[in-house]
Design a protein around this motif. Structure first.
Motif, PDB file in Angstrom:
ATOM      1  N   LEU A   1      14.150 -52.380  44.882  1.00  0.00           N
ATOM      2  CA  LEU A   1      15.535 -52.690  45.223  1.00  0.00           C
ATOM      3  C   LEU A   1      16.373 -52.571  43.958  1.00  0.00           C
ATOM      4  O   LEU A   1      16.094 -53.223  42.948  1.00  0.00           O
TER       5      LEU A   1
ATOM      6  N   VAL B   1      12.515 -55.467  41.729  1.00  0.00           N
ATOM      7  CA  VAL B   1      13.984 -55.527  41.715  1.00  0.00           C
ATOM      8  C   VAL B   1      14.472 -55.101  40.341  1.00  0.00           C
ATOM      9  O   VAL B   1      13.947 -55.562  39.314  1.00  0.00           O
TER      10      VAL B   1
ATOM     11  N   THR C   1      10.738 -58.270  38.169  1.00  0.00           N
ATOM     12  CA  THR C   1      12.192 -58.165  38.076  1.00  0.00           C
ATOM     13  C   THR C   1      12.571 -57.640  36.701  1.00  0.00           C
ATOM     14  O   THR C   1      12.074 -58.119  35.685  1.00  0.00           O
TER      15      THR C   1
END
Length: 231
Positions: A5, A48, A83
């Motif tokens: 994402l 992410v 992340t």
């Protein structure tokens, strides 16, 4: 296929040189626009990447997406889900981890090398040793509790932090600075450059000199980090 994402705040501050690295590593990319597209379950994506932008972590009153993103990241980081943050993205991560984000003494805009710490030299950032990287920020973060400081510059003591293998936040831009794409930055941030007294031509010339090496080094750094992610 793994899912990545990509949270973007400004159209031209995109994945840059990192996009082909992610695709080569087997990730399917899903880009969403801050304040436009709804955020999914924070634990769902395999990875992410939170990109940069011209607004600030503390601007939640003017831009509610800043508060929403910080709270969303806090849930993801609490679960130690992979992340990666760049500039504003790293500031959002630091804030989500409880650290202070505030203006630095003077905006840092341009190409300059990093000074790596021992943890920085022992990890993916080793690929950026001795390479001028692109800096473009007026705020910085304190080191979040439980993380390691990876790099510094004279203008900004905390240029990167890591928590284990899955969490990495970088204040600088290892993904950008390559012409002709960099021209979009010069046009889009023209007002900021004028206010700071920085000539676009000077940055353009630096991009010609440093952009190709930064692209290769940045991709090597990101590829290294992706390989080390915990399953």
């Amino acid at each position: 296929m793994k899912s990545a994402l990509i949270l973007r705040h400004l159209a031209f501050e995109d994945l840059g040189s990192f996009a082909p690295v992610l695709r080569d590593a087997g990730y399917q990319l899903h880009e969403i626009e801050a304040a436009v597209n709804p955020l999914p379950d924070p634990l769902e994506p395999d990875l992410v990447v939170v990109l940069g932008g011209p607004i600030g972590v503390n601007d939640g009153a003017a831009f509610p997406c800043m508060t929403e993103e910080r709270e969303w990241l806090a849930m993801r980081l609490a679960a130690d889900r992979p992340t990666f943050g760049i500039c504003l993205g790293a500031q959002l991560m630091a804030s989500a981890l409880g650290a202070r984000v505030a203006p630095i003494a003077k905006k840092e805009i341009g190409f300059a090398p990093l000074t790596l710490t021992a943890p920085g030299r022992a990890g993916p950032l080793v690929h950026l040793s001795d390479f001028p990287v692109l800096h473009w920020h007026g705020e910085g973060f304190d080191l979040p509790a439980g993380t390691e400081r990876l790099a510094a510059t004279p203008a900004c003591e905390a240029q990167g932090f890591a928590r284990g293998r899955n969490i990495l936040g970088l204040q600088f831009h290892p993904e950008a600075g390559m012409l002709p794409d960099f021209e979009r930055w010069l046009i889009g941030h023209n007002a900021e450059l004028a206010q700071a007294g920085i000539a676009p031509e000077a940055l353009r010339q630096d991009a010609k000199v440093h952009g190709p090496a930064l692209r290769a080094a940045g991709q090597a750094m990101f590829r290294h980090w992706l390989r080390e992610l915990e399953p």
